[in-house]
Design a protein around this motif. Structure first.
Motif, PDB file in Angstrom:
ATOM      1  N   ASP A  26      -2.807   2.259 -59.895  1.00 48.84           N
ATOM      2  CA  ASP A  26      -4.055   2.596 -59.205  1.00 48.84           C
ATOM      3  C   ASP A  26      -3.836   3.181 -57.807  1.00 48.84           C
ATOM      4  O   ASP A  26      -4.447   4.197 -57.469  1.00 48.84           O
ATOM      5  CB  ASP A  26      -4.984   1.377 -59.131  1.00 48.84           C
ATOM      6  N   ARG A  29      -2.748   6.812 -58.179  1.00 46.00           N
ATOM      7  CA  ARG A  29      -3.854   7.665 -58.638  1.00 46.00           C
ATOM      8  C   ARG A  29      -4.812   7.972 -57.493  1.00 46.00           C
ATOM      9  O   ARG A  29      -5.275   9.098 -57.338  1.00 46.00           O
ATOM     10  CB  ARG A  29      -4.614   6.991 -59.779  1.00 46.00           C
ATOM     11  N   SER A  34      -6.059  12.003 -58.635  1.00 46.06           N
ATOM     12  CA  SER A  34      -5.977  12.475 -60.008  1.00 46.06           C
ATOM     13  C   SER A  34      -5.156  11.495 -60.827  1.00 46.06           C
ATOM     14  O   SER A  34      -4.468  10.639 -60.289  1.00 46.06           O
ATOM     15  CB  SER A  34      -5.301  13.846 -60.038  1.00 46.06           C
ATOM     16  N   THR A  35      -5.239  11.640 -62.140  1.00 45.13           N
ATOM     17  CA  THR A  35      -4.395  10.831 -63.010  1.00 45.13           C
ATOM     18  C   THR A  35      -3.153  11.591 -63.430  1.00 45.13           C
ATOM     19  O   THR A  35      -2.309  11.062 -64.131  1.00 45.13           O
ATOM     20  CB  THR A  35      -5.169  10.393 -64.277  1.00 45.13           C
TER      21      THR A  35
END
Length: 67
Positions: A26, A29, A34-35
């Protein structure tokens, strides 16, 4: 290092192969917004991701040398 973060090939519990995309936590990210990790090669200009071929001569001094 937590076994859940260590790839199985090294004795951990993470199902990860070298060819896989990184599994971001987390905080990572949130930092990226963004992932997905940008595909390289990339440079950072004034805190933004850019492709080297898109950087103008005047921007070269703003490229982060730590990358």
């Amino acid at each position: 290092m937590d076994a859940d973060s260590l790839p199985q090939v090294y004795g951990g519990a993470l199902p990860f192969k070298f060819e896989d995309e990184p599994i971001l936590d987390d905080p990572a990210r949130q930092l990226l917004g963004s992932t997905k990790i940008p595909r390289g090669p990339i440079v950072f200009v004034d805190g933004e991701v850019a492709r080297p071929e898109d950087v103008t001569t005047s921007q070269n001094s703003a490229i982060d040398p730590r990358i």
